[in-house]
Write an enzyme that holds these catalytic residues in place. Structure first.
Site, PDB file in Angstrom:
ATOM      1  CG  HIS A  83      -3.548  -5.831  -3.428  1.00  0.00           C
ATOM      2  ND1 HIS A  83      -3.331  -4.494  -3.732  1.00  0.00           N
ATOM      3  CD2 HIS A  83      -4.215  -5.848  -2.253  1.00  0.00           C
ATOM      4  CE1 HIS A  83      -3.844  -3.739  -2.774  1.00  0.00           C
ATOM      5  NE2 HIS A  83      -4.392  -4.534  -1.868  1.00  0.00           N
TER       6      HIS A  83
ATOM      7  CB  CYS B 241     -11.393  -4.801   4.525  1.00  0.00           C
ATOM      8  SG  CYS B 241     -12.840  -3.809   4.205  1.00  0.00           S
TER       9      CYS B 241
ATOM     10  CE1 TYR C  22     -10.690   0.412  -2.927  1.00  0.00           C
ATOM     11  CE2 TYR C  22     -11.451  -1.855  -2.981  1.00  0.00           C
ATOM     12  CZ  TYR C  22     -10.753  -0.845  -2.359  1.00  0.00           C
ATOM     13  OH  TYR C  22     -10.097  -1.089  -1.175  1.00  0.00           O
TER      14      TYR C  22
ATOM     15  CG  HIS D 208      -1.898  -1.181   1.139  1.00  0.00           C
ATOM     16  ND1 HIS D 208      -1.648  -2.363   1.799  1.00  0.00           N
ATOM     17  CD2 HIS D 208      -3.062  -1.361   0.484  1.00  0.00           C
ATOM     18  CE1 HIS D 208      -2.625  -3.218   1.549  1.00  0.00           C
ATOM     19  NE2 HIS D 208      -3.499  -2.628   0.758  1.00  0.00           N
TER      20      HIS D 208
ATOM     21  CD  GLU E 213      -7.937  -3.785  -1.349  1.00  0.00           C
ATOM     22  OE1 GLU E 213      -7.070  -3.946  -0.486  1.00  0.00           O
ATOM     23  OE2 GLU E 213      -9.149  -3.625  -1.065  1.00  0.00           O
TER      24      GLU E 213
ATOM     25  CG  HIS F  61      -4.912  -7.861   1.753  1.00  0.00           C
ATOM     26  ND1 HIS F  61      -4.701  -7.029   2.830  1.00  0.00           N
ATOM     27  CD2 HIS F  61      -5.127  -7.059   0.692  1.00  0.00           C
ATOM     28  CE1 HIS F  61      -4.775  -5.778   2.433  1.00  0.00           C
ATOM     29  NE2 HIS F  61      -5.038  -5.754   1.141  1.00  0.00           N
TER      30      HIS F  61
ATOM     31  CD1 TRP G 193     -14.114  -1.007   1.460  1.00  0.00           C
ATOM     32  CD2 TRP G 193     -12.440   0.448   1.206  1.00  0.00           C
ATOM     33  NE1 TRP G 193     -13.513  -0.843   2.683  1.00  0.00           N
ATOM     34  CE2 TRP G 193     -12.476   0.041   2.555  1.00  0.00           C
ATOM     35  CE3 TRP G 193     -11.455   1.361   0.806  1.00  0.00           C
ATOM     36  CZ2 TRP G 193     -11.582   0.502   3.513  1.00  0.00           C
ATOM     37  CZ3 TRP G 193     -10.558   1.820   1.765  1.00  0.00           C
ATOM     38  CH2 TRP G 193     -10.629   1.397   3.086  1.00  0.00           C
TER      39      TRP G 193
ATOM     40  CD  GLU H   2      -6.377  -0.476   0.030  1.00  0.00           C
ATOM     41  OE1 GLU H   2      -5.916  -1.274  -0.812  1.00  0.00           O
ATOM     42  OE2 GLU H   2      -6.371  -0.715   1.238  1.00  0.00           O
TER      43      GLU H   2
ATOM     44  CD  GLU I  11      -9.774  -6.410  10.236  1.00  0.00           C
ATOM     45  OE1 GLU I  11     -10.794  -5.683  10.271  1.00  0.00           O
ATOM     46  OE2 GLU I  11      -9.127  -6.623   9.203  1.00  0.00           O
TER      47      GLU I  11
END
Length: 184
Positions: A34, A69, A106, A27, A118, A71, A163, A116, A89
């Site tokens: 990604h 959110c 986006y 980032h 992604e 990865h 997003w 971002e 989280e």
């Protein structure tokens, strides 16, 4: 391995994996495409969980966004990544994970210049148990009705992650926000 050392799956323009890079290096002001995911958690009252990103986050610190959110790790299914990140989280288990937008993608830039970029499948899920927020990820949370969230995002889109704004627009256009999956 720390959270910032986790590998992020890099993608080509057709959303095919082409390698990995440590999360801490991905980032930037020139973020490569990604793989990611977004999730919206619902409680027994049919409310959605909004979270406010920790001020220590690299991108969009302090901004209100969807529940969680993250990865997916290499060879990890996005739905499994959603389960893992909700545990990490939010300190909560999730169930009834439902894919809502399999092809959401986006690119957005925050005020500091961080980008971002992604390919980000979007899920809904049911929340099982009380939240135990990890302060390095989430500084606040609120359970809100879908209608109140849509009204707030329409009135003040700048107060929310880009997003989430784009995801809610698509979800609303497809009629999903009228009756979120799993609220039978």
């Amino acid at each position: 391995m720390t959270d910032n050392d986790e590998p992020v799956v890099l993608l080509d323009s057709q959303h095919r994996p082409i390698g990995t890079a440590p999360k801490a290096t991905v980032h930037t002001t020139d973020t490569p495409l990604h793989l990611a995911f977004s999730s919206y958690l619902l409680n027994d009252e049919g409310e959605l969980l909004l979270t406010r990103r920790a001020l220590s986050k690299v991108a969009w610190p302090g901004v209100w966004t969807n529940s969680a959110c993250g990865h997916p790790l290499p060879d990890e299914a996005p739905a499994d990544a959603a389960r893992r990140r909700c545990r990490y989280e939010l300190g909560v288990e999730i169930h009834d994970v439902t894919l809502l937008l399999p092809d959401f993608a986006y690119r957005a830039q925050d005020a500091s210049g961080i980008v971002e970029n992604e390919f980000c499948p979007v899920f809904s899920a049911r929340c099982a148990g009380d939240l135990h927020l990890r302060p390095s990820e989430v500084m606040d949370s609120r359970w809100v009705s879908s209608g109140d969230l849509l009204t707030a995002v329409a009135a003040t889109p700048w107060a929310f992650s880009p997003w989430m704004v784009a995801q809610l627009q698509r979800l609303q256009a497809e009629g999903i926000t009228e009756s979120w999956p799993g609220l039978a």
